[in-house]
Scaffold this motif. Sequence first.
Motif: not given
Length: 275
Positions: A220-241
């Motif tokens: 319990p207490g995990g990320l929502s899909l929107e949380d995950l999407r926002r994290c991935c959007a933040a990471l996509a601003r750099t190079e994804v190896v």
Amino acid sequence: MTDDPGRVALVQFTGTAGDRNPDGAAGARLLARALAARLGVEAVPVGRERPRLGGTWDAELAAARTDLEAVAERFRVVLAAGAAPVAAINRCAVALATVPVVAQARADAVVVWFDGHGDVHTPATTTSGYLGGLALAGPLGLWASGLGAGLTPDRAVLVGARDLDPPERALVDSTALTLVPPGPDVAEAVAVAVAGRPVFVHVDCDVLEPGIVPTEYDVPGGLSLEDLRRCCAALARTEVVGVEVGEVESRTGDENLTGLVDALGPVLDAAGARP
């Protein structure tokens, strides 16, 4: 198996790596199909499903070693070709093989590890003997898996972990490994931790709130899909190896993973957009 993977290479791990039921393998197959549709590439299968042992980490590792070495070699080929590996895996234990290859090929990259757990136990600290609980500790060189290491704690960011055993908590508190807990500012905190460095993204789907996708563990207490999407959007601003996603369980063979794949979309798109 082609040695010309293009800009992104999709890998489906079809072996058995500490599995205690058949649902993770079925989930990896389902996930590979969903990722193939998103990326427009075919998945290359690596390994073969074997009888489940239900044993301790050492027996499970010995049984999986051939297939883990094969997926490590596939990652080497893909990265040497200048492409980005995207992998559908059954269990986190597969990262014992993949992450050291990434760490050694890209010494500038940060491993962003989304997980409800720490996975930084060693054979000396584990009480369950579960191989997956040692999955990040192996690449960090905290124990000798025989599959390599090379990841330093300052290049590891653990996101969404909320079920840490005392030895894991002590490790996080005493090293440069960064823990980003769930919360409203998780994406912003991930961006700060990564600090613009290239990233390899590992997603254990039990990082999500239970019930979003089927997983072996419900934390319990995990990320929502929107949380995950926002994290991935933040990471996509750099190079994804590269990206690897696992611990989805399929019990019917037709679970809908559209929401999960859409949430991962920013890093999948960034991986496929390599020059």
